[in-house]
Design an enzyme around this catalytic site. Structure first.
Site, mmCIF file in Angstrom:
data_model
loop_
_atom_site.group_PDB
_atom_site.id
_atom_site.type_symbol
_atom_site.label_atom_id
_atom_site.label_comp_id
_atom_site.label_asym_id
_atom_site.label_seq_id
_atom_site.Cartn_x
_atom_site.Cartn_y
_atom_site.Cartn_z
ATOM 1 N N CYS A 571 -1.988 1.410 -3.520
ATOM 2 C CA CYS A 571 -1.439 2.013 -4.770
ATOM 3 C C CYS A 571 -0.096 1.279 -5.287
ATOM 4 O O CYS A 571 0.479 0.575 -4.523
ATOM 5 C CB CYS A 571 -1.190 3.462 -4.472
ATOM 6 N N THR A 572 -0.296 1.281 -6.455
ATOM 7 C CA THR A 572 0.989 0.933 -7.200
ATOM 8 C C THR A 572 2.256 1.711 -7.081
ATOM 9 O O THR A 572 2.526 2.928 -7.835
ATOM 10 C CB THR A 572 0.949 0.656 -8.720
#
Length: 708
Positions: A571-572
């Site tokens: 995930c960012t």
């Protein structure tokens, strides 16, 4: 009225104004685009006609065309003479920048100034050439462009006769003229109104000979009529409909007659119409006595003046609220453009709003960065935005991705579609399109059965890049930026990349591609964004280093960055404040490139660039890369030139793509080492691994040591 020589004081029906809504819209545009902070008087034009309805008086009307296209025009360029329904009247507009300035205007002084113009026109004889100057009017205003409120007051300056004129007689024209005279006057007036040369000339002479034949003549023929011993009646277009008083234009007409020709007894015709033709039963003929004022003999003297129009509450100032009548969409568009146009007043006069509104922007990625960039592009006036994303709105998205709501995530709607819809809801004038598509990526091999779909996506992406002027790379993986970077380098597109770490960011512009397109091979340019590339000579291309792309500093080809990663790595995961900062810088960099004379060919600049503060570059410097770290609250400007071994933009890769097309892209996707082998990175790594350093262990003599 009786025919006694000693009559009553002549009283005049006041002139009334009617300001069309289009006038205020025109004034708004003139203020924003031309006048800006200039409060100098502007020459405008009003329109009126003779009264044509026995129940309703005519008004002086202000329309959109009353305003000039340029503030310094002597008269509005759209105003043309010869329209029977629009008798042109010259006016002066004083528009202030503030409401306080409007309230502080010297109304008495302004009225006197207009009266002086009328008096000078009378003295000089200008009235005989252009009688409409007797009807000069004045309007003062303040335009509140944020609320769409307009404060204004109108004056019809009238010279005061001292002593006042005496009305001896006033009755319908049919009762004044004989039958023969009436028929001749009727025919002459209709002919005057039918001629394009005289139809809008509001003051004229009715000359009646001894045989009852009437001739309509201009004011300049007065001496000739007098010499021919004709009965002269001074006629004017009367806007008033009442039977007991002449209209307001007669006031200055009598002052002119007395001052210019020294006439004491004046017969006048209040010319009125019915359904477009002269009607002597509505028209009035009167006789007035004028005693010349001794003060008028002084050339420096200017008569007293009255003329401010009062509203129903007996006040001079009025206010119009257009917000209640305007189309909501139009109000939104006007309000959105307001800040941009205000920038051009002082801070940024060179801001090219038409260039911004016509630039087509392609946003690859509709996540945290894509949402922020899209909104900021709209704030800068960009009106054509396309978003590309294959993902759905997730439960975690609405908090950080400003175009989505929880309801979107519950429905599982596609990001690109929802984002485009939301942009249109925020600003109805934007042309936003959402395209659901996955970007083919190196390191993500595809099976033979999926090859057709992947190739279709590649072709679609190629067409999107070609049809847009600027491309923003805002995806959340490194490899997803490779194909767009290659396509942009091939097409010489303005390209901006924004990337996030946990507490760091990088924003950069890509340089132009390795090959300079000629007009023969490229055809007509989509826009002027890459004009800088077109203008560069071959010698410049060879002598100047290109700015690098996102991949120019890499020594390996892009690979699958999500495989074998933990959830926090997939995930960012970034600090929430990082995306707005990076997005803002990306859009500001884009606007700077648009306004740079060389466009994407502009060299990298730093904070100490000599021309960073020059007047022709009001947006400041144009860096290549901006890197920042929230942990230190720091930001630095870097420059990186293109690499001959870049896997995305070097001449070898672009040439191979041009030669083999989608076959080349498919090979790069399916074979991880292909790009490294093609660009020479494989050989470079081998050379680096085999390189050994020979250390000299011998001790140098003291004589060879230098103390620092």
């Amino acid at each position: 009225m009786s025919g006694e020589e000693k009559g009553s004081v002549l009283q005049f029906a006041t002139f009334q104004s009617s300001v069309d809504e289009g006038f205020w819209h025109g004034l708004s545009s003139l203020k924003l685009n031309k006048l800006k902070t200039d409060e100098a008087p502007v020459l405008i034009t009003g329109f009126y006609t003779p009264c044509s309805n026995p129940r309703v008086s005519s008004h002086l009307t202000l329309l959109n065309e009353s305003l000039p296209t340029e503030p310094n025009d002597e008269l509005p360029t759209s105003t043309r003479r010869g329209n029977r329904n629009k008798c042109s009247v010259p006016g002066t507009l004083y528009n202030t920048n503030t409401l306080e300035g409007y309230n502080a205007l010297d109304k008495r002084g302004l009225l006197k100034a207009e009266a002086k113009k009328i008096w000078e026109d009378i003295r000089s004889g200008k009235v005989e050439e252009d009688s409409s100057v007797l009807l000069r009017f004045l309007i003062i205003s303040f335009a509140d462009l944020k609320k769409f409120h307009f404060h204004y007051a109108i004056a019809f300056p009238a010279l005061v006769l001292d002593p006042p004129a005496t009305l001896v007689d006033l009755k319908p024209a049919t009762e004044w003229f004989t039958v023969e005279e009436a028929e001749s006057v009727l025919a002459g007036c209709n002919e005057w109104r039918m001629s394009s040369l005289t139809t809008d000339v509001p003051f004229f002479l009715v000359c009646i000979s001894s045989n009852s034949r009437a001739v309509i003549r201009p004011l300049k023929d007065f001496k000739a009529c007098q010499h021919e011993d004709h009965k002269i009646i001074f006629a004017f277009f009367d806007p008033y409909n009442g039977p007991n008083n002449p209209g307001w234009p007669l006031r200055n007409y009598l002052a002119f007659i007395s001052a210019r020709w020294n006439i004491n007894k004046v017969q006048f015709l209040c010319y009125r119409e019915n359904r477009g033709f002269a009607d002597l039963s509505l028209s009035l003929v009167g006789e007035a006595l004028i005693q010349p004022s001794q003060a008028w003999q002084d050339e420096e003297h200017v008569p007293k003046v009255v003329g401010w129009e009062f509203n129903s509450e007996k006040k001079v100032s009025r206010r119009v609220d257009l917000s209640t009548s305007m189309d909501p969409t139009r109000m939104v568009i006007s309000a959105a453009d307001l800040n941009l146009k205000l920038m051009r007043w002082r801070a940024l006069p060179s801001l090219n709003l038409s260039l911004l509104s016509s630039t087509k922007c392609l946003l690859l990625g509709a996540g945290t960065l894509g949402c922020q960039v899209a909104r900021m592009l709209m704030a800068w006036g960009v009106r054509k935005i396309t978003l590309v994303d294959s993902g759905k709105v997730a439960m975690s998205n609405p908090l950080r991705q400003s175009l989505y709501t929880t309801e979107d995530s519950l429905k599982g709607d596609k990001k690109a579609v929802v984002a485009a819809k939301r942009l249109r809801e925020i600003f109805p004038a934007v042309e936003a399109e959402g395209i659901v598509m996955a970007i083919p990526m190196p390191g993500h091999p595809v099976s033979s059965k999926d090859e057709k779909d992947i190739l279709d996506d590649c072709k679609h992406l190629h067409d999107l890049v070609e049809s847009h002027d600027a491309v923003f790379l805002l995806t959340d993986t490194r490899e997803s930026r490779w194909l767009p970077t290659l396509l942009c380098a091939n097409a010489n597109k303005l390209t901006i990349t924004a990337a996030l770490g946990f507490d760091s960011f990088m924003v950069m512009r890509h340089g132009y591609g390795p090959f300079r397109e000629t007009s023969e091979s490229k055809g007509e340019s989509v826009s002027c964004l890459s004009d800088g590339v077109e203008k560069m000579s071959l010698q410049q291309s060879d002598s100047k280093l290109r700015l690098g792309c996102y991949f120019c500093n890499d020594v390996v080809a892009p690979v699958d960055s999500t495989a074998n990663r933990t959830l926090d790595q997939q995930c960012t995961v970034t600090r929430p404040g990082l995306a707005p900062i990076a997005s803002a810088l990306a859009v500001e960099l884009f606007v700077g490139i648009l306004h740079h004379p060389l466009g994407i060919s502009a060299e990298a600049e730093f904070g100490n660039s000599l021309d960073s503060g020059s007047s022709d570059r009001p947006l400041g410097i144009l860096p290549h890369q901006i890197r920042g770290a929230l942990s230190q609250f720091s930001q630095m400007i870097l420059v990186g030139h293109s690499s001959n071994s870049c896997t995305a933009c070097c001449p070898t890769v672009v040439s191979e793509y041009r030669k083999r097309g989608l076959e080349f892209v498919l090979q790069a996707i399916n074979h991880p080492t292909y790009l490294e082998d093609l660009t020479g990175l494989t050989e470079l790594m081998k050379s680096a691994n085999s390189f050994e350093l020979d250390w000299d262990d011998a001790t140098d003599d003291d004589d060879d040591c230098v103390e620092i």
